[in-house]
Design an enzyme around this catalytic site. Structure first.
Site, short mmCIF file in Angstrom:
data_model
loop_
_atom_site.label_atom_id
_atom_site.label_comp_id
_atom_site.label_asym_id
_atom_site.label_seq_id
_atom_site.Cartn_x
_atom_site.Cartn_y
_atom_site.Cartn_z
N ASP A 34 0.87 -1.18 0.08
CA ASP A 34 -0.03 0.11 -0.12
C ASP A 34 0.85 1.23 0.09
O ASP A 34 0.44 2.13 -0.75
CB ASP A 34 -0.95 0.05 1.24
N ASP A 38 0.79 4.16 -2.87
CA ASP A 38 0.36 5.54 -2.26
C ASP A 38 1.50 6.44 -2.82
O ASP A 38 1.24 7.68 -3.45
CB ASP A 38 0.16 5.83 -0.83
N LYS A 119 -31.98 -13.16 -7.01
CA LYS A 119 -30.74 -12.79 -6.27
C LYS A 119 -29.66 -11.89 -7.01
O LYS A 119 -29.18 -12.44 -8.01
CB LYS A 119 -30.26 -14.08 -5.63
N GLU A 177 -28.54 -4.99 -1.14
CA GLU A 177 -27.03 -5.35 -2.38
C GLU A 177 -26.96 -3.86 -3.05
O GLU A 177 -27.58 -3.20 -3.63
CB GLU A 177 -27.67 -6.28 -3.29
N LYS A 285 -37.52 -17.20 1.04
CA LYS A 285 -37.47 -17.00 2.49
C LYS A 285 -38.78 -17.38 3.13
O LYS A 285 -39.77 -16.89 2.43
CB LYS A 285 -37.27 -15.42 2.99
N LYS A 309 -29.96 -21.29 -7.05
CA LYS A 309 -29.12 -20.76 -8.16
C LYS A 309 -29.30 -21.23 -9.59
O LYS A 309 -29.69 -22.45 -9.65
CB LYS A 309 -27.51 -21.32 -7.74
N CYS A 403 -15.36 -13.86 -49.56
CA CYS A 403 -14.56 -13.56 -48.37
C CYS A 403 -14.65 -12.35 -47.71
O CYS A 403 -14.54 -11.52 -48.70
CB CYS A 403 -13.32 -14.06 -48.54
N CYS A 406 -10.96 -10.59 -48.29
CA CYS A 406 -10.40 -10.21 -49.55
C CYS A 406 -11.29 -10.22 -50.80
O CYS A 406 -10.92 -9.76 -52.11
CB CYS A 406 -9.21 -11.37 -49.74
N CYS A 434 -4.92 -13.07 -48.90
CA CYS A 434 -6.00 -12.35 -48.06
C CYS A 434 -5.61 -12.08 -46.71
O CYS A 434 -4.96 -12.60 -46.11
CB CYS A 434 -6.97 -13.78 -47.70
S1 IVH Z 1 -31.08 -12.39 2.59
C1 IVH Z 1 -29.94 -14.50 5.80
N1 IVH Z 1 -32.00 -11.43 0.16
O1 IVH Z 1 -26.84 -13.42 -0.99
C2 IVH Z 1 -30.45 -13.98 4.58
N2 IVH Z 1 -29.58 -11.98 0.38
O2 IVH Z 1 -25.52 -15.67 -0.13
C3 IVH Z 1 -29.04 -13.49 4.00
N3 IVH Z 1 -28.51 -11.55 -1.70
O3 IVH Z 1 -24.79 -12.21 1.47
C4 IVH Z 1 -29.46 -12.36 3.19
N4 IVH Z 1 -30.25 -10.93 -2.89
O4 IVH Z 1 -25.37 -10.39 -0.77
C5 IVH Z 1 -30.90 -12.09 0.82
N5 IVH Z 1 -33.05 -11.07 -1.66
C6 IVH Z 1 -31.89 -11.21 -1.10
C7 IVH Z 1 -30.55 -11.32 -1.51
C8 IVH Z 1 -29.51 -11.57 -0.92
C9 IVH Z 1 -28.90 -11.05 -2.97
C10 IVH Z 1 -27.06 -11.91 -1.43
C11 IVH Z 1 -26.36 -11.27 -0.34
C12 IVH Z 1 -25.88 -12.03 0.75
C13 IVH Z 1 -25.92 -13.49 -0.29
C14 IVH Z 1 -26.17 -14.92 0.58
#
Ligand code: IVH
Length: 676
Positions: A34, A38, A119, A177, A285, A309, A403, A406, A434
């Site tokens: 660092d 700097d 997400k 986020e 959730k 995912k 082509c 060319c 070409c």
């Molecule tokens: S809830 C206990 N809601 O996902 C619940 N997280 O892997 C934790 N994330 O660190 C967070 N969208 O960066 C929640 N609608 C959402 C989210 C969300 C993105 C991310 C967040 C968290 C990570 C968890």
């Protein structure tokens, strides 16, 4: 100091800082301390103050994306920031729900409501509000302890600084986020590898003025510590958030039952390409806060939430254009230019369409919405097209008859062996005629397995080509270095290095040289076979004169296809000229002809472990030069297992069991009458 010298010195410093930045942001690798960083920055700023004639457009002071401080104050989260468990397939969701019901002793047929929240792939932040005022902002850090990035978060427009609502808790950490929209990322993409890096890099900037320049967004989705929150479930909380002035994800829904969650998941995945921010899954959730409380956490993830995912190597995007690229062998490869999309952390904007047949088979058109797959390091390709999304005015793609580089006619060859017309269309010109083929040939010539000239990569080939410094391979060895020295980005030292690397490669083995010529169907293996057959460059070159081509068919590995390609190479006058010119500038090492009765005749070898002072490749060729063979595994066919440092024990055990001789490097050298 002279003006030119000052400019040079300044530009050197800028280049250095850019290199450090790149390492830090894109490669996650800091090469300076660092303090040194700097210091360098300070020097640059002092230069700029002193000499106002400098072009400051690349200055770190004028740029976003310079090194954030690693010295943000660390602050404990009053309520830890948890992470989430992952689900990938439907069955993972079934199990998730089953566990919840078991834990709560609920009947299997009971229904649980969940919020399903796309997400966002950004950086999470926790914002503390006291009496409605945004007072502190922390990064997630390790979940327990974050960094105080309040002043940077203050610059984010989406984050309300005061909240005037009676219902707003007297104290609360709002969590969400921070991210950057894909359209905004387009303007910054030269500086960062992907939108997430851009968001993270700018959030951790030392100077908030720099953060301010990046259009960061914030979406809220949960809370940490709270006093006075009068809400009983997540969906109401999300509603309240918008009333209080926060942005929430417009695609959030309330749902129940795995089937419905799956349906929503599939719909969102399809929409993914049209959304202006990157999402990498859906967070479910349990809606009811009372149930959440009962469920609690396992390790550092809640039992009441999971991240479903998206498969990380696929994405959906729109084809903006279809471009035809011309390769080294004249092959025309159609490439789809797609609306940039983040697939598994990499921004993809090109996808190969392979060849004309592939386009026809899948009827791929400009404007189509396509599923794109990216696997490992291979070029992303198009998996399928969504016909339903096809634009009304879309037209079938017609492959060019000429082509694009060319203008020569393009042809599809008839393969005499497979008795089929080739799927690939090619430029019919003779190689160097070409421009595109010519550039690609040069890139191949300098590539790793060919001449492997240090510091002479594809970019330099393109640059030197444009400047008309090179057209044929021999030109590389006749460069006018005084011209290069004057080019932007070059200096005495870099030119010196270039001269050194080029000169070093003037000594080359025959097999590398043959490979470098880029004769179609002559890859590394065939080049090796040919070099052993000809043994010297002059014999190889004289093939055209002696025209004893058919003789080549005696080489095990060379067939009609290779032969025809060699014939066609030697029938081209430009190629012959290239060979003559190369002969003048290169020292080509003769190949050692394999004697069939060398010391290692009929013997097979395998190496395990690291050798001393000799590479595996070299040992392999040493074995072959002496009529021996190498094999790739321990079997009855193996005669000697050579063990180096840290060998694989299993190989030794297997060899012993099969009564194979296990020898060390010294013993091997003795077999060759050489001592190491
Ligand atoms: S809830 C206990 N809601 O996902 C619940 N997280 O892997 C934790 N994330 O660190 C967070 N969208 O960066 C929640 N609608 C959402 C989210 C969300 C993105 C991310 C967040 C968290 C990570 C968890």
């Amino acid at each position: 100091m002279k003006k030119s010298l000052i400019k040079k010195e300044y530009s050197k410093k800028i280049k250095l800082i850019q290199r450090y930045n790149k390492g830090y942001y894109d490669e996650n690798n800091s090469e300076v301390s660092d303090a040194d960083y700097d210091l360098l920055k300070k020097e640059i700023i002092e230069f700029e103050k002193k000499y106002n004639f400098l072009n400051k457009s690349n200055s770190p002071t004028a740029q976003v994306g310079y090194k954030p401080s690693k010295n943000f104050k660390k602050v404990l989260h009053r309520v830890p920031m948890l992470s989430l468990g992952n689900a990938f397939i439907e069955n993972d969701l079934v199990n998730f729900e089953k566990k919840i019901k078991n834990f709560l002793s609920l009947d299997e047929s009971s229904s649980i409501s969940y919020t399903a929240e796309p997400k966002i792939d950004g950086i999470s932040a926790s914002l503390t509000y006291i009496n409605g005022e945004f007072s502190k902002g922390l990064s997630r850090g390790d979940g327990k302890e974050g960094e105080d990035i309040t002043s940077n978060l203050m610059t984010v427009k989406d984050i309300p600084k005061f909240i005037n609502s009676k219902e707003f808790p007297q104290e609360i950490d709002i969590r969400g986020e921070v991210f950057i929209q894909n359209s905004d990322f387009q303007k910054l993409k030269d500086k960062f590898a992907n939108p997430r890096n851009a968001a993270s890099g700018s959030l951790r900037q030392k100077d908030p003025e720099q953060t301010k320049k990046i259009p960061l967004k914030f979406i809220a989705y949960t809370f940490g510590y709270e006093e006075g929150l009068l809400v009983n479930n997540q969906s109401d909380f999300l509603k309240k958030l918008t009333e209080w002035g926060f942005k929430t994800n417009p695609l959030n829904i309330l749902s129940s039952g795995v089937k419905n969650l799956m349906k929503n998941y599939q719909e969102i995945e399809k929409k993914r390409a049209d959304i202006d921010f990157d999402i990498d899954g859906i967070v479910y959730k349990v809606n009811d806060f009372a149930l959440q409380k009962r469920l609690g956490n396992v390790a550092n993830a809640p039992r009441w939430a999971i991240a479903h995912k998206f498969s990380s190597n696929k994405g959906i995007s729109q084809i903006l254009d279809i471009e035809i690229q011309v390769g080294r062998t004249g092959a025309l490869t159609p490439v789809a230019k797609i609306k940039p999309i983040n697939i598994g952390g990499v921004v993809v904007s090109n996808a190969t369409l392979h060849n004309e047949d592939e386009i026809n088979r899948k009827d791929i058109r400009v404007g189509d919405t396509a599923v794109i797959e990216r696997a490992g390091d291979v070029i992303p390709h198009i998996l399928s097209i969504d016909i339903k999304k096809r634009l009304k005015n879309s037209k079938k793609f017609t492959f060019p008859e000429n082509c694009p580089s060319c203008g020569s006619k393009t042809i599809k060859e008839f393969n005499k062996i497979t008795k089929k017309v080739d799927a690939v269309r090619r430029c019919s010109s003779e190689g160097y005629y070409c421009d595109k083929i010519s550039i690609e040939k040069l890139k191949h010539f300098v590539s790793k397995e060919a001449f492997n000239i240090d510091g002479f990569g594809k970019k330099i080939v393109e640059n030197f080509w444009k400047l008309k410094f090179i057209k044929y391979p021999q030109d590389i060895f006749k460069l006018d270095y005084s011209k290069i020295e004057k080019l932007d980005g070059w200096g005495q030292l870099s030119v010196k290095n270039l001269i050194y690397s080029i000169n070093q490669k003037k000594n080359i083995s025959l097999e590398r040289l043959i490979y470098s010529l880029g004769i179609r169907h002559i890859g590394l293996e065939n080049a090796k076979l040919l070099s052993k057959h000809f043994t010297s460059f002059s014999k190889f070159k004289n093939l055209s004169i002696q025209s004893d081509y058919e003789d080549l068919l005696n080489i095990d590995g060379i067939g009609e296809t290779q032969l025809n390609s060699i014939k066609s190479f030697f029938s081209n006058k430009t190629n012959l000229k290239v060979l003559n010119e190369l002969e003048k500038v290169l020292v080509v090492k003769n190949a050692i002809q394999n004697s069939d009765d060398g010391l290692l005749k009929n013997k097979t070898f395998l190496v395990t472990g690291k050798l001393n002072g000799i590479s595996r490749a070299e040992l392999k060729s040493l074995i072959e030069e002496n009529s021996g063979k190498t094999v790739s595994s321990v079997s009855k066919k193996l005669n000697y297992l050579i063990i180096g440092d840290k060998p694989t024990k299993k190989k030794i055990d297997n060899a012993k069991q099969l009564k194979i001789d296990v020898i060390d490097q010294d013993e091997f050298m003795i077999m060759l009458n050489k001592s190491s």
